[in-house]
Design a protein around this motif. Structure first.
Motif, PDB file in Angstrom:
ATOM      1  N   PRO A  71     -39.701 -16.105  50.908  1.00 32.05           N
ATOM      2  CA  PRO A  71     -39.806 -15.961  52.369  1.00 32.05           C
ATOM      3  C   PRO A  71     -41.133 -16.487  52.921  1.00 32.05           C
ATOM      4  O   PRO A  71     -41.203 -16.912  54.079  1.00 32.05           O
ATOM      5  CB  PRO A  71     -39.661 -14.455  52.607  1.00 32.05           C
ATOM      6  N   THR A 113     -41.075 -20.044  54.637  1.00 32.85           N
ATOM      7  CA  THR A 113     -40.445 -20.318  55.930  1.00 32.85           C
ATOM      8  C   THR A 113     -41.537 -20.734  56.920  1.00 32.85           C
ATOM      9  O   THR A 113     -42.581 -20.091  57.022  1.00 32.85           O
ATOM     10  CB  THR A 113     -39.686 -19.071  56.447  1.00 32.85           C
ATOM     11  N   ASP A 126     -30.981 -28.394  58.607  1.00 34.26           N
ATOM     12  CA  ASP A 126     -30.376 -27.139  59.032  1.00 34.26           C
ATOM     13  C   ASP A 126     -29.072 -27.420  59.768  1.00 34.26           C
ATOM     14  O   ASP A 126     -29.000 -28.328  60.589  1.00 34.26           O
ATOM     15  CB  ASP A 126     -31.333 -26.362  59.938  1.00 34.26           C
ATOM     16  N   VAL A 154     -39.383 -25.793  57.004  1.00 34.82           N
ATOM     17  CA  VAL A 154     -38.371 -24.886  56.448  1.00 34.82           C
ATOM     18  C   VAL A 154     -38.042 -23.824  57.510  1.00 34.82           C
ATOM     19  O   VAL A 154     -38.949 -23.185  58.057  1.00 34.82           O
ATOM     20  CB  VAL A 154     -38.898 -24.210  55.158  1.00 34.82           C
ATOM     21  N   VAL A 155     -36.739 -23.661  57.808  1.00 32.72           N
ATOM     22  CA  VAL A 155     -36.347 -22.737  58.880  1.00 32.72           C
ATOM     23  C   VAL A 155     -35.584 -21.503  58.383  1.00 32.72           C
ATOM     24  O   VAL A 155     -35.282 -20.605  59.173  1.00 32.72           O
ATOM     25  CB  VAL A 155     -35.509 -23.456  59.972  1.00 32.72           C
ATOM     26  N   ARG A 156     -35.257 -21.452  57.101  1.00 29.98           N
ATOM     27  CA  ARG A 156     -34.606 -20.269  56.507  1.00 29.98           C
ATOM     28  C   ARG A 156     -35.330 -19.921  55.220  1.00 29.98           C
ATOM     29  O   ARG A 156     -35.860 -20.811  54.554  1.00 29.98           O
ATOM     30  CB  ARG A 156     -33.135 -20.550  56.146  1.00 29.98           C
ATOM     31  N   ASP A 157     -35.340 -18.638  54.875  1.00 27.37           N
ATOM     32  CA  ASP A 157     -35.982 -18.230  53.627  1.00 27.37           C
ATOM     33  C   ASP A 157     -35.307 -18.938  52.446  1.00 27.37           C
ATOM     34  O   ASP A 157     -34.103 -18.777  52.262  1.00 27.37           O
ATOM     35  CB  ASP A 157     -35.864 -16.721  53.421  1.00 27.37           C
TER      36      ASP A 157
END
Length: 64
Positions: free
Chosen positions: A7, A10, A35, A57-60
């Motif tokens: 995490p 992110t 994404d 990076v937009v998601r864990d």
């Protein structure tokens, strides 16, 4: 148990995130994916997908 989520990556640039994961686990394949892209639903312990938007990076990131 080996680490399975990152995490803290992110919001980081995709290449920086990829390098950090590869440094910890050289055997893992890291895929950079825009994404919203369609991806397979199979689970692969040796794969991490980095979902990115505008190079970040937009998601864990997670194994699988």
């Amino acid at each position: 148990m080996a680490k399975s989520e990152w995490p803290e990556l992110t919001g980081k640039p995709a290449e920086e995130a990829r390098e950090q994961i590869r440094a910890e686990f050289p055997e893992i394949t890291v895929h950079v994916v825009p994404d919203g892209s369609m991806v397979t639903m199979d689970f692969n312990e040796q794969r991490v997908r980095l979902f990115v938007k505008n190079g970040k990076v937009v998601r864990d990131p997670k194994r699988g």
